[in-house]
Design a protein around this motif. Structure first.
Motif, PDB file in Angstrom:
ATOM      1  N   LEU A  26       0.815  -1.215   0.000  1.00  0.00           N
ATOM      2  CA  LEU A  26       0.000   0.000   0.000  1.00  0.00           C
ATOM      3  C   LEU A  26       0.847   1.262   0.000  1.00  0.00           C
ATOM      4  CD1 LEU A  26      -3.143  -0.378   2.288  1.00  0.00           C
ATOM      5  CD2 LEU A  26      -2.982  -0.377  -0.202  1.00  0.00           C
ATOM      6  N   TRP A  27       1.990   1.212   0.664  1.00  0.00           N
ATOM      7  CA  TRP A  27       2.864   2.387   0.732  1.00  0.00           C
ATOM      8  C   TRP A  27       3.267   2.864  -0.659  1.00  0.00           C
ATOM      9  CZ3 TRP A  27       8.719   1.960   1.190  1.00  0.00           C
ATOM     10  CH2 TRP A  27       9.306   3.232   1.298  1.00  0.00           C
ATOM     11  N   LYS A  28       3.376   1.963  -1.594  1.00  0.00           N
ATOM     12  CA  LYS A  28       3.827   2.333  -2.942  1.00  0.00           C
ATOM     13  C   LYS A  28       2.837   3.218  -3.686  1.00  0.00           C
ATOM     14  CE  LYS A  28       7.682   0.375  -2.451  1.00  0.00           C
ATOM     15  NZ  LYS A  28       8.922   1.145  -2.447  1.00  0.00           N
ATOM     16  N   LEU A  29       1.599   3.324  -3.180  1.00  0.00           N
ATOM     17  CA  LEU A  29       0.606   4.202  -3.811  1.00  0.00           C
ATOM     18  C   LEU A  29       0.716   5.646  -3.323  1.00  0.00           C
ATOM     19  CD1 LEU A  29      -2.633   2.013  -3.476  1.00  0.00           C
ATOM     20  CD2 LEU A  29      -1.101   2.134  -5.432  1.00  0.00           C
ATOM     21  N   GLU A  30       1.352   5.842  -2.178  1.00  0.00           N
ATOM     22  CA  GLU A  30       1.326   7.155  -1.531  1.00  0.00           C
ATOM     23  C   GLU A  30       1.987   8.232  -2.378  1.00  0.00           C
ATOM     24  OE1 GLU A  30       2.710   7.223   2.509  1.00  0.00           O
ATOM     25  OE2 GLU A  30       1.371   5.579   3.105  1.00  0.00           O
ATOM     26  N   GLY A  31       1.300   9.376  -2.456  1.00  0.00           N
ATOM     27  CA  GLY A  31       1.859  10.546  -3.116  1.00  0.00           C
ATOM     28  C   GLY A  31       1.789  10.549  -4.624  1.00  0.00           C
ATOM     29  N   LEU A  32       1.082   9.588  -5.219  1.00  0.00           N
ATOM     30  CA  LEU A  32       0.994   9.505  -6.674  1.00  0.00           C
ATOM     31  C   LEU A  32      -0.375   9.966  -7.176  1.00  0.00           C
ATOM     32  CD1 LEU A  32       2.711   6.084  -7.431  1.00  0.00           C
ATOM     33  CD2 LEU A  32       3.698   8.370  -7.647  1.00  0.00           C
ATOM     34  N   SER A  33      -0.398  10.404  -8.413  1.00  0.00           N
ATOM     35  CA  SER A  33      -1.652  10.819  -9.055  1.00  0.00           C
ATOM     36  C   SER A  33      -2.483   9.607  -9.436  1.00  0.00           C
ATOM     37  CB  SER A  33      -1.334  11.624 -10.321  1.00  0.00           C
ATOM     38  OG  SER A  33      -0.757  10.759 -11.293  1.00  0.00           O
ATOM     39  N   GLU A  34      -3.733   9.857  -9.791  1.00  0.00           N
ATOM     40  CA  GLU A  34      -4.607   8.774 -10.265  1.00  0.00           C
ATOM     41  C   GLU A  34      -4.008   8.101 -11.501  1.00  0.00           C
ATOM     42  OE1 GLU A  34      -7.385   7.173  -9.276  1.00  0.00           O
ATOM     43  OE2 GLU A  34      -7.154   8.275  -7.408  1.00  0.00           O
ATOM     44  N   TYR A  35      -3.415   8.908 -12.358  1.00  0.00           N
ATOM     45  CA  TYR A  35      -2.788   8.346 -13.554  1.00  0.00           C
ATOM     46  C   TYR A  35      -1.646   7.411 -13.179  1.00  0.00           C
ATOM     47  CZ  TYR A  35       0.188   8.131 -17.707  1.00  0.00           C
ATOM     48  OH  TYR A  35       0.982   7.687 -18.737  1.00  0.00           O
ATOM     49  N   ASP A  36      -0.767   7.900 -12.303  1.00  0.00           N
ATOM     50  CA  ASP A  36       0.424   7.116 -11.982  1.00  0.00           C
ATOM     51  C   ASP A  36       0.106   5.815 -11.255  1.00  0.00           C
ATOM     52  OD1 ASP A  36       2.343   8.653 -13.244  1.00  0.00           O
ATOM     53  OD2 ASP A  36       2.649   9.957 -11.517  1.00  0.00           O
ATOM     54  N   VAL A  37      -0.928   5.774 -10.407  1.00  0.00           N
ATOM     55  CA  VAL A  37      -1.227   4.513  -9.713  1.00  0.00           C
ATOM     56  C   VAL A  37      -1.840   3.483 -10.652  1.00  0.00           C
ATOM     57  CG1 VAL A  37      -1.482   5.555  -7.436  1.00  0.00           C
ATOM     58  CG2 VAL A  37      -3.528   5.193  -8.852  1.00  0.00           C
ATOM     59  N   ARG A  38      -2.289   3.922 -11.835  1.00  0.00           N
ATOM     60  CA  ARG A  38      -2.960   3.028 -12.778  1.00  0.00           C
ATOM     61  C   ARG A  38      -2.134   2.709 -14.021  1.00  0.00           C
ATOM     62  NH1 ARG A  38      -8.700   3.244 -12.047  1.00  0.00           N
ATOM     63  NH2 ARG A  38      -9.238   4.538 -10.278  1.00  0.00           N
ATOM     64  N   ARG A  39      -1.122   3.501 -14.311  1.00  0.00           N
ATOM     65  CA  ARG A  39      -0.439   3.358 -15.599  1.00  0.00           C
ATOM     66  C   ARG A  39       0.389   2.080 -15.673  1.00  0.00           C
ATOM     67  NH1 ARG A  39       4.480   7.763 -15.144  1.00  0.00           N
ATOM     68  NH2 ARG A  39       4.978   6.973 -17.203  1.00  0.00           N
ATOM     69  N   PRO A  40       0.323   1.397 -16.823  1.00  0.00           N
ATOM     70  CA  PRO A  40       1.126   0.178 -17.015  1.00  0.00           C
ATOM     71  C   PRO A  40       2.551   0.553 -17.404  1.00  0.00           C
ATOM     72  CG  PRO A  40      -0.245   0.569 -18.943  1.00  0.00           C
ATOM     73  CD  PRO A  40      -0.579   1.656 -17.957  1.00  0.00           C
ATOM     74  N   LEU A  41       3.500   0.009 -16.680  1.00  0.00           N
ATOM     75  CA  LEU A  41       4.896   0.395 -16.901  1.00  0.00           C
ATOM     76  C   LEU A  41       5.732  -0.670 -17.576  1.00  0.00           C
ATOM     77  CD1 LEU A  41       6.341   3.104 -16.079  1.00  0.00           C
ATOM     78  CD2 LEU A  41       4.121   2.793 -15.034  1.00  0.00           C
ATOM     79  N   VAL A  42       5.174  -1.868 -17.758  1.00  0.00           N
ATOM     80  CA  VAL A  42       5.900  -2.956 -18.420  1.00  0.00           C
ATOM     81  C   VAL A  42       4.974  -3.575 -19.459  1.00  0.00           C
ATOM     82  CG1 VAL A  42       7.401  -3.423 -16.445  1.00  0.00           C
ATOM     83  CG2 VAL A  42       5.220  -4.607 -16.624  1.00  0.00           C
ATOM     84  N   PRO A  43       5.511  -4.339 -20.398  1.00  0.00           N
ATOM     85  CA  PRO A  43       4.672  -4.895 -21.475  1.00  0.00           C
ATOM     86  C   PRO A  43       3.501  -5.750 -20.996  1.00  0.00           C
ATOM     87  CG  PRO A  43       6.982  -5.053 -22.096  1.00  0.00           C
ATOM     88  CD  PRO A  43       6.951  -4.589 -20.669  1.00  0.00           C
ATOM     89  N   THR A  44       3.608  -6.364 -19.804  1.00  0.00           N
ATOM     90  CA  THR A  44       2.500  -7.177 -19.294  1.00  0.00           C
ATOM     91  C   THR A  44       1.451  -6.357 -18.563  1.00  0.00           C
ATOM     92  OG1 THR A  44       3.815  -7.672 -17.322  1.00  0.00           O
ATOM     93  CG2 THR A  44       3.850  -9.309 -19.111  1.00  0.00           C
TER      94      THR A  44
END
Length: 201
Positions: free
Chosen positions: A22-40
């Motif tokens: 859960l800590w990894k969500l802190e301080g990020l925008s709605e876009y950033d918590v949802r965006r896919p960062l790897v091909p999968t």
């Protein structure tokens, strides 16, 4: 080691993994918590949704203590990987709150049953579907920490933030430029080991 001490240790490791995720969500925008960062397509909010769903099954249904809320993304007719991302209608807060409700339900299961309490995992092969609470706690610790590790990498790709826990990042203290020098050393070593020279870049 008593059952209580062993169970308390296992429960502590599970809780640590939950908090790290859960800590990894802190301080990020709605876009950033949802965006896919790897091909999968791995994304932070999807990881939380997935782990919440998995835990609801393993520490609920497996021991005849169903979570009690419908999780439609796990239905037989749900889209593939529907548990790995949050739809536009599923807010960050709703996913986090779901995870907290799962924690409460799981914690009640852990508190109520001894480590040798029997359970059955219907989605596992028949020859290993009969389990104990001890086995499932180990399984959920591995599952949760595995995905917390995924989240750590995804978060680093978003904004460079890294670390194991909020209160202990477990990273070496680094002066300005230390990480760049360290990474350059690793790159040079990898190129040397791989027989790749500057001309091959």
């Amino acid at each position: 080691m008593t059952d209580y001490t062993a169970k308390a240790d296992l429960h502590r490791y599970l809780r640590a993994g939950r908090e790290a995720l859960l800590w990894k969500l802190e301080g990020l925008s709605e876009y950033d918590v949802r965006r896919p960062l790897v091909p999968t397509g791995t994304n932070l909010l999807g990881l939380v949704k997935h782990v919440a769903s998995v835990e609801a099954g393993y520490l609920g249904d497996v021991f005849g203590r169903p979570f009690g809320e419908a999780l439609p993304w796990l239905a037989d007719d749900a889209d593939v990987n529907a548990d790995m991302w949050a739809t536009r209608d599923e807010s960050r807060q709703s996913v986090i709150e779901l995870y907290h409700r799962v924690w409460s339900h799981s914690d009640a299961t852990i508190d109520a049953l001894p480590l040798d309490a029997p359970g059955r995992v219907p989605w596992w092969a028949d020859d290993r579907s009969d389990v104990t609470l001890h086995q499932i706690l180990v399984h959920m610790i591995a599952e949760t920490h595995r995905h917390a590790g995924h989240a750590d990498i995804v978060r680093e790709l978003i904004d460079g933030a890294a670390g194991m826990r909020k209160d202990n990042d477990n990273l070496p203290p680094a002066d300005d430029g230390w990480w760049e020098t360290y990474r350059a050393t690793l790159e040079a070593t990898a190129r040397d080991a791989g027989g790749i020279g500057d001309a091959d870049r």
